[in-house]
Enzyme design. Sequence first.
Site, PDB file in Angstrom:
ATOM      1  N   TYR A 161       0.849  -1.196   0.000  1.00  0.00           N
ATOM      2  CA  TYR A 161       0.000   0.000   0.000  1.00  0.00           C
ATOM      3  C   TYR A 161       0.882   1.244   0.000  1.00  0.00           C
ATOM      4  O   TYR A 161       1.572   1.525   0.975  1.00  0.00           O
ATOM      5  CB  TYR A 161      -0.908  -0.034   1.228  1.00  0.00           C
ATOM      6  CG  TYR A 161      -1.890   1.111   1.385  1.00  0.00           C
ATOM      7  CD1 TYR A 161      -2.145   2.029   0.364  1.00  0.00           C
ATOM      8  CD2 TYR A 161      -2.591   1.264   2.582  1.00  0.00           C
ATOM      9  CE1 TYR A 161      -3.059   3.053   0.523  1.00  0.00           C
ATOM     10  CE2 TYR A 161      -3.506   2.294   2.753  1.00  0.00           C
ATOM     11  CZ  TYR A 161      -3.735   3.186   1.733  1.00  0.00           C
ATOM     12  OH  TYR A 161      -4.628   4.211   1.896  1.00  0.00           O
TER      13      TYR A 161
ATOM     14  N   LYS B  78      -1.508  -1.263  -4.064  1.00  0.00           N
ATOM     15  CA  LYS B  78      -2.535  -0.211  -3.990  1.00  0.00           C
ATOM     16  C   LYS B  78      -1.775   1.108  -3.990  1.00  0.00           C
ATOM     17  O   LYS B  78      -1.126   1.459  -3.008  1.00  0.00           O
ATOM     18  CB  LYS B  78      -3.376  -0.359  -2.727  1.00  0.00           C
ATOM     19  CG  LYS B  78      -4.424   0.741  -2.525  1.00  0.00           C
ATOM     20  CD  LYS B  78      -5.121   0.562  -1.184  1.00  0.00           C
ATOM     21  CE  LYS B  78      -6.259   1.512  -0.927  1.00  0.00           C
ATOM     22  NZ  LYS B  78      -6.076   2.907  -1.251  1.00  0.00           N
TER      23      LYS B  78
END
Length: 326
Positions: free
Chosen positions: A139, A169
Amino acid sequence: MDRDDVTWHGYWPAAPTPFTADGLLDEEAWRALLRLYAEQGVHGVLVNGSTGEWFSQTPDERRRVVEIAVDEVAGRYPVIAGITAYTPDEAIGLARHAATAGADGVLATPPPYVHPGPDEIVDYYDRISSATPLPFMVYNWPRGVAVDISAHQGLAERLAALDNVVAIKDSTGDWLRMLGTVEAVCDRVRVFGSFLHRRGLAVLMEIGGDGNIDGGGMGAPFAVPYYEAVARRDSETARAWADRYTALSSRLINPDYSGVFGTPIAQLKAAMSLLGQPGGHVRPPLLPIEDETTLRAIDAVLTESGLKAALQAALQAAPEAEGARE
């Protein structure tokens, strides 16, 4: 592992964690929210992410949130557990619990506050991603952790090469940096980024990319059919849904992911309350949005973007669909 070891794609809410007015984990509301996501046809869910206020939960609460999610979703869509923490040992403990609970994968940012360098980031992810057999999602959240995992530093490529990493992400506020990550690693890992607009559609159709993980999931009535049109390679339909989504999101969230009317999580939960959705209350250090003028402005966005009408139409269609199945 690589991108082909998972089927992760499309529109995922980064789910808020509902709390009661006196600050308790609202398990009933949490289950209701997960059912709402299923009804809306989302393609996956992230729990205990930034929007889930992991930072204000105890470790026991974080584990309970994952357990309820796995139980309630019951395989209808993937459940990814956020395990962001300050140290590898903390993150590994949460990852091992997620694996035991039956989560489909885990996700983490680099450790907040620390400002680690590139080698430290790679070592951190190597440690926590290899602690379980679960597929791992990196992330990139520079707004929250003050480091940017990007292709120009070579970090995205180094992290994509780790054995269990199957996805990134990328929530950088720099759209061109995100595009660089797509170009650099989308052949090896799935990339979730900012694709719910016409520029994003062009990237999905011509370069690569897999989906959006969106704070709260309010845009599901527009974003789910967008990604289904993308999967059919139906650009014309996808453009129409992208425009509807943009009419909502651009009036609530700034390009750097800050909120237009307040902090993003407080703004989200205020909007969900206006829609009658089970978002619950925020926890300190966040404060609820209670100013009537601000609430009216948020409500105007929900109405003028067509979201309220879309939700009402879906509600009316549900009994008809149920009757047809009977």
